[in-house]
Scaffold this motif. Structure first.
Motif, PDB file in Angstrom:
ATOM      1  N   ILE A 181       0.858  -1.188   0.000  1.00 55.72           N
ATOM      2  CA  ILE A 181       0.000   0.000   0.000  1.00 55.72           C
ATOM      3  C   ILE A 181       0.890   1.232   0.000  1.00 55.72           C
ATOM      4  O   ILE A 181       1.768   1.368   0.848  1.00 55.72           O
ATOM      5  CB  ILE A 181      -0.910   0.005   1.237  1.00 55.72           C
ATOM      6  CG1 ILE A 181      -1.811  -1.236   1.234  1.00 55.72           C
ATOM      7  CG2 ILE A 181      -1.747   1.261   1.271  1.00 55.72           C
ATOM      8  CD1 ILE A 181      -2.471  -1.495   2.553  1.00 55.72           C
ATOM      9  N   VAL A 182       0.678   2.100  -1.003  1.00 55.34           N
ATOM     10  CA  VAL A 182       1.384   3.383  -1.029  1.00 55.34           C
ATOM     11  C   VAL A 182       0.520   4.343  -0.223  1.00 55.34           C
ATOM     12  O   VAL A 182      -0.390   4.972  -0.756  1.00 55.34           O
ATOM     13  CB  VAL A 182       1.583   3.872  -2.476  1.00 55.34           C
ATOM     14  CG1 VAL A 182       2.460   5.098  -2.506  1.00 55.34           C
ATOM     15  CG2 VAL A 182       2.180   2.789  -3.337  1.00 55.34           C
ATOM     16  N   GLU A 183       0.803   4.459   1.060  1.00 53.90           N
ATOM     17  CA  GLU A 183      -0.152   5.112   1.954  1.00 53.90           C
ATOM     18  C   GLU A 183      -0.377   6.571   1.596  1.00 53.90           C
ATOM     19  O   GLU A 183      -1.496   7.057   1.656  1.00 53.90           O
ATOM     20  CB  GLU A 183       0.342   5.011   3.393  1.00 53.90           C
ATOM     21  CG  GLU A 183       0.221   3.615   3.942  1.00 53.90           C
ATOM     22  CD  GLU A 183       0.107   3.595   5.441  1.00 53.90           C
ATOM     23  OE1 GLU A 183       0.177   4.665   6.052  1.00 53.90           O
ATOM     24  OE2 GLU A 183      -0.059   2.493   5.978  1.00 53.90           O
ATOM     25  N   ASP A 184       0.681   7.268   1.200  1.00 54.18           N
ATOM     26  CA  ASP A 184       0.507   8.692   0.973  1.00 54.18           C
ATOM     27  C   ASP A 184      -0.210   9.005  -0.327  1.00 54.18           C
ATOM     28  O   ASP A 184      -0.650  10.126  -0.532  1.00 54.18           O
ATOM     29  CB  ASP A 184       1.869   9.386   1.002  1.00 54.18           C
ATOM     30  CG  ASP A 184       2.428   9.395   2.406  1.00 54.18           C
ATOM     31  OD1 ASP A 184       1.644   9.157   3.339  1.00 54.18           O
ATOM     32  OD2 ASP A 184       3.631   9.622   2.570  1.00 54.18           O
ATOM     33  N   GLY A 185      -0.376   8.016  -1.193  1.00 47.30           N
ATOM     34  CA  GLY A 185      -1.141   8.251  -2.403  1.00 47.30           C
ATOM     35  C   GLY A 185      -2.614   7.968  -2.218  1.00 47.30           C
ATOM     36  O   GLY A 185      -3.413   8.268  -3.099  1.00 47.30           O
ATOM     37  N   CYS A 186      -2.983   7.397  -1.089  1.00 45.61           N
ATOM     38  CA  CYS A 186      -4.360   6.935  -0.902  1.00 45.61           C
ATOM     39  C   CYS A 186      -5.284   8.102  -0.606  1.00 45.61           C
ATOM     40  O   CYS A 186      -4.911   9.034   0.107  1.00 45.61           O
ATOM     41  CB  CYS A 186      -4.389   5.925   0.242  1.00 45.61           C
ATOM     42  SG  CYS A 186      -6.029   5.339   0.621  1.00 45.61           S
ATOM     43  N   LYS A 187      -6.498   8.061  -1.165  1.00 42.51           N
ATOM     44  CA  LYS A 187      -7.510   9.063  -0.837  1.00 42.51           C
ATOM     45  C   LYS A 187      -8.669   8.452  -0.064  1.00 42.51           C
ATOM     46  O   LYS A 187      -9.757   9.026   0.006  1.00 42.51           O
ATOM     47  CB  LYS A 187      -8.013   9.766  -2.102  1.00 42.51           C
ATOM     48  CG  LYS A 187      -6.963  10.669  -2.730  1.00 42.51           C
ATOM     49  CD  LYS A 187      -7.506  11.421  -3.926  1.00 42.51           C
ATOM     50  CE  LYS A 187      -6.396  12.176  -4.632  1.00 42.51           C
ATOM     51  NZ  LYS A 187      -6.781  12.574  -5.993  1.00 42.51           N
ATOM     52  N   GLY A 188      -8.482   7.282   0.475  1.00 43.03           N
ATOM     53  CA  GLY A 188      -9.453   6.710   1.400  1.00 43.03           C
ATOM     54  C   GLY A 188     -10.809   6.382   0.818  1.00 43.03           C
ATOM     55  O   GLY A 188     -11.817   6.438   1.516  1.00 43.03           O
ATOM     56  N   LEU A 211     -10.213  -0.423   6.500  1.00 36.46           N
ATOM     57  CA  LEU A 211      -9.774   0.967   6.569  1.00 36.46           C
ATOM     58  C   LEU A 211      -9.197   1.196   7.951  1.00 36.46           C
ATOM     59  O   LEU A 211      -9.833   0.877   8.959  1.00 36.46           O
ATOM     60  CB  LEU A 211     -10.940   1.919   6.336  1.00 36.46           C
ATOM     61  CG  LEU A 211     -11.281   2.312   4.909  1.00 36.46           C
ATOM     62  CD1 LEU A 211     -12.270   3.448   4.925  1.00 36.46           C
ATOM     63  CD2 LEU A 211     -10.061   2.712   4.118  1.00 36.46           C
ATOM     64  N   SER A 212      -8.005   1.739   8.039  1.00 39.52           N
ATOM     65  CA  SER A 212      -7.396   1.952   9.349  1.00 39.52           C
ATOM     66  C   SER A 212      -7.920   3.243   9.959  1.00 39.52           C
ATOM     67  O   SER A 212      -8.576   4.046   9.297  1.00 39.52           O
ATOM     68  CB  SER A 212      -5.880   2.017   9.207  1.00 39.52           C
ATOM     69  OG  SER A 212      -5.540   3.188   8.522  1.00 39.52           O
ATOM     70  N   PRO A 264      -5.943   5.456   5.189  1.00 41.52           N
ATOM     71  CA  PRO A 264      -5.535   4.433   4.216  1.00 41.52           C
ATOM     72  C   PRO A 264      -5.979   3.053   4.660  1.00 41.52           C
ATOM     73  O   PRO A 264      -6.302   2.843   5.829  1.00 41.52           O
ATOM     74  CB  PRO A 264      -4.012   4.544   4.223  1.00 41.52           C
ATOM     75  CG  PRO A 264      -3.685   5.059   5.565  1.00 41.52           C
ATOM     76  CD  PRO A 264      -4.826   5.921   6.004  1.00 41.52           C
ATOM     77  N   PRO A 265      -6.034   2.075   3.749  1.00 38.36           N
ATOM     78  CA  PRO A 265      -6.383   0.716   4.164  1.00 38.36           C
ATOM     79  C   PRO A 265      -5.218   0.059   4.895  1.00 38.36           C
ATOM     80  O   PRO A 265      -4.082   0.527   4.854  1.00 38.36           O
ATOM     81  CB  PRO A 265      -6.663   0.007   2.843  1.00 38.36           C
ATOM     82  CG  PRO A 265      -5.878   0.752   1.850  1.00 38.36           C
ATOM     83  CD  PRO A 265      -5.841   2.166   2.300  1.00 38.36           C
ATOM     84  N   GLU A 266      -5.553  -1.025   5.544  1.00 37.06           N
ATOM     85  CA  GLU A 266      -4.566  -1.717   6.364  1.00 37.06           C
ATOM     86  C   GLU A 266      -4.750  -3.208   6.109  1.00 37.06           C
ATOM     87  O   GLU A 266      -5.876  -3.666   5.963  1.00 37.06           O
ATOM     88  CB  GLU A 266      -4.873  -1.408   7.825  1.00 37.06           C
ATOM     89  CG  GLU A 266      -3.768  -1.673   8.777  1.00 37.06           C
ATOM     90  CD  GLU A 266      -4.174  -1.172  10.172  1.00 37.06           C
ATOM     91  OE1 GLU A 266      -3.269  -0.834  10.925  1.00 37.06           O
ATOM     92  OE2 GLU A 266      -5.384  -1.138  10.479  1.00 37.06           O
ATOM     93  N   VAL A 267      -3.667  -3.946   6.062  1.00 37.72           N
ATOM     94  CA  VAL A 267      -3.758  -5.384   5.824  1.00 37.72           C
ATOM     95  C   VAL A 267      -4.012  -6.072   7.150  1.00 37.72           C
ATOM     96  O   VAL A 267      -3.233  -5.926   8.087  1.00 37.72           O
ATOM     97  CB  VAL A 267      -2.467  -5.915   5.189  1.00 37.72           C
ATOM     98  CG1 VAL A 267      -2.567  -7.403   4.935  1.00 37.72           C
ATOM     99  CG2 VAL A 267      -2.173  -5.189   3.910  1.00 37.72           C
ATOM    100  N   VAL A 268      -5.138  -6.799   7.262  1.00 36.15           N
ATOM    101  CA  VAL A 268      -5.408  -7.520   8.507  1.00 36.15           C
ATOM    102  C   VAL A 268      -5.229  -9.023   8.365  1.00 36.15           C
ATOM    103  O   VAL A 268      -4.970  -9.708   9.343  1.00 36.15           O
ATOM    104  CB  VAL A 268      -6.820  -7.224   9.054  1.00 36.15           C
ATOM    105  CG1 VAL A 268      -6.849  -5.875   9.712  1.00 36.15           C
ATOM    106  CG2 VAL A 268      -7.865  -7.349   8.000  1.00 36.15           C
ATOM    107  N   HIS A 269      -5.408  -9.552   7.143  1.00 31.44           N
ATOM    108  CA  HIS A 269      -5.233 -10.992   6.952  1.00 31.44           C
ATOM    109  C   HIS A 269      -4.235 -11.217   5.821  1.00 31.44           C
ATOM    110  O   HIS A 269      -4.629 -11.576   4.710  1.00 31.44           O
ATOM    111  CB  HIS A 269      -6.562 -11.663   6.608  1.00 31.44           C
ATOM    112  CG  HIS A 269      -7.579 -11.531   7.685  1.00 31.44           C
ATOM    113  ND1 HIS A 269      -7.410 -12.077   8.936  1.00 31.44           N
ATOM    114  CD2 HIS A 269      -8.770 -10.901   7.703  1.00 31.44           C
ATOM    115  CE1 HIS A 269      -8.464 -11.798   9.674  1.00 31.44           C
ATOM    116  NE2 HIS A 269      -9.309 -11.079   8.965  1.00 31.44           N
ATOM    117  N   GLN A 297       2.057  13.931  12.737  1.00 31.43           N
ATOM    118  CA  GLN A 297       2.880  12.729  12.726  1.00 31.43           C
ATOM    119  C   GLN A 297       2.971  12.166  11.306  1.00 31.43           C
ATOM    120  O   GLN A 297       4.042  11.767  10.842  1.00 31.43           O
ATOM    121  CB  GLN A 297       2.249  11.693  13.672  1.00 31.43           C
ATOM    122  CG  GLN A 297       3.130  10.507  13.986  1.00 31.43           C
ATOM    123  CD  GLN A 297       4.311  10.904  14.846  1.00 31.43           C
ATOM    124  OE1 GLN A 297       4.211  11.836  15.623  1.00 31.43           O
ATOM    125  NE2 GLN A 297       5.422  10.219  14.676  1.00 31.43           N
ATOM    126  N   ALA A 298       1.802  12.175  10.622  1.00 26.40           N
ATOM    127  CA  ALA A 298       1.760  11.640   9.257  1.00 26.40           C
ATOM    128  C   ALA A 298       2.653  12.466   8.338  1.00 26.40           C
ATOM    129  O   ALA A 298       3.371  11.926   7.506  1.00 26.40           O
ATOM    130  CB  ALA A 298       0.332  11.625   8.742  1.00 26.40           C
TER     131      ALA A 298
END
Lengths: 91, 299
Positions: free
Chosen positions: A24-31, A46-47, A57-62, B9-10
């Protein structure tokens, strides 16, 4: 009870299906949540964290459930998530 | 920890680079321009993904592809792809693509633009390119309004839709784009929504490989204007609406596939016919008339 040949062929470990690792490219995410909604194996949520733009951003749980189908990469409008194939372990 | 602290923080942790491999689309996209300007939950980025996937699966070298866009939200696509691309003036994507196509017939020319650009300002050009059967692929991302300029009524806005210039609802009859494309002579006509990712990709591959004028309409959510003003929720709710309300009928008569505001959306590949392309018919006709005096034009 019938013997299921494909469970344990020739006494070897059962060969698994394809496996993937989600990046996941977190800083590119727009949720938008498309990947979370349409992941067929519910790998993501979604975290509650924020990224640099203030989206969640999304988060991997599994991580072990990912089968590298690439649907998250295809549906992501921001080009911010993709999967990488994990080589199957040699038996 | 307050929200402000979390955001700070982000920002401090930025840029959080992805570990390891680079993005699989990085050879197709100008990654230095990403993130793009499209709104959260807009469907245009998804169609760009499908297009990249289609090009990859056709194994067409990126040097042989030219993407031409007009003005509007979808018009930005030309700026984000790493092929030869041109961002034309409003409505003139197809005239530019015509010249490109005739000047270099070995090039795959793809027009990637929005409904307002292709059918309102550039409507006439669409008709004539399809009539001549120029060998190009037209991908129209239909979001039912002029989104970039603030949500005015477009020729595709469904009747009853509330938009900036129709506060009491739109009373005009919208275009039925597949019907229009078929009646002016397109050889391949398909319609999908932004949710039908694999089917869009398959149709794009067919359109890219087919000689002649191919047209694909992709219905995409516009969360900022169309969905908000018409109380559809955000883009994700709209994708769920597409999931529940789209019906796949391949080869459906195109005059029956018009879109209402909350009606079922009929999707599928409607038209797939063969016609001689512009260059083929020019060569055949002039060869017949002029005989050995005419050199076959191949670019």
């Amino acid at each position: 009870m019938a013997i299921r040949y494909h469970d344990n062929p020739f006494g070897k470990h059962k060969p698994g299906g394809p496996k993937g690792r989600v990046v996941i490219v977190e800083d590119g995410c727009k949720g938008c949540g498309f990947c979370v909604e349409y992941c067929p194996n519910d790998v993501l949520v979604l975290s509650s964290r924020y990224n640099v733009k203030g989206y969640h951003p999304p988060e991997v749980v599994h991580p072990d459930k990912c089968v590298n189908c690439g649907f998250c990469r295809m549906i992501c409008p921001e080009f911010a998530i993709y999967t990488v194939a994990i080589e199957p372990e040699t038996v | 920890m307050s929200v402000i602290d979390e955001l700070q923080q982000a920002v401090k942790n930025s840029p959080r680079q992805s570990p390891g491999d680079e993005h699989p689309m990085s050879n197709f996209l100008r990654m230095d321009r990403i993130p793009h300007i499209w709104c959260p939950t807009c469907g245009i980025g998804t169609t760009v993904n499908c297009f990249a996937q289609a090009l990859e699966r056709c194994s067409i070298p990126l040097d042989d592809v030219a993407v031409v866009s007009g003005i509007g939200c979808t018009g930005r696509v030309a700026g984000y792809v790493k092929t030869d691309s041109f961002h034309t003036t409003h409505g003139r994507a197809i005239p530019f693509a015509t010249g490109l196509r005739l000047g270099n017939p070995k090039l795959k020319v793809v027009v990637f633009s929005g409904d307002g650009d292709l059918f309102s300002i550039g409507g006439n050009h669409f008709n004539h390119a399809a009539r001549r059967n120029l060998d190009m692929t037209v991908i129209c991302v239909n979001n039912f309004n002029y989104a970039m300029t603030g949500g005015q009524v477009a020729p595709t806005s469904p009747t009853d839709s509330v938009l900036t210039t129709s506060p009491y609802g739109n009373f005009e009859t919208p275009f039925n784009l597949p019907f229009l494309a078929e009646s002016v002579g397109a050889t391949f006509v398909a319609r999908w929504t932004a949710l039908h990712i694999h089917r869009v990709t398959e149709s794009m591959i067919k359109a890219l490989m087919k000689p002649g004028f191919s047209f694909i309409e992709i219905i995409a959510p516009c969360p900022t204007i169309f969905e908000r003003k018409n109380k559809f929720g955000d883009g994700l709710d709209r994708l769920k609406f597409y999931h529940d309300n789209s019906e796949i009928i391949h080869g459906a008569p195109t005059k029956d596939v018009d879109i209402g505001l909350r009606n079922k959306i009929i999707v599928g590949e409607f038209v797939d016919i063969e016609r001689p392309t512009f260059i083929e018919s020019m060569n055949a006709y002039l060869k017949r008339r002029l005989g050995s005096d005419y050199d076959i034009y191949e670019g």
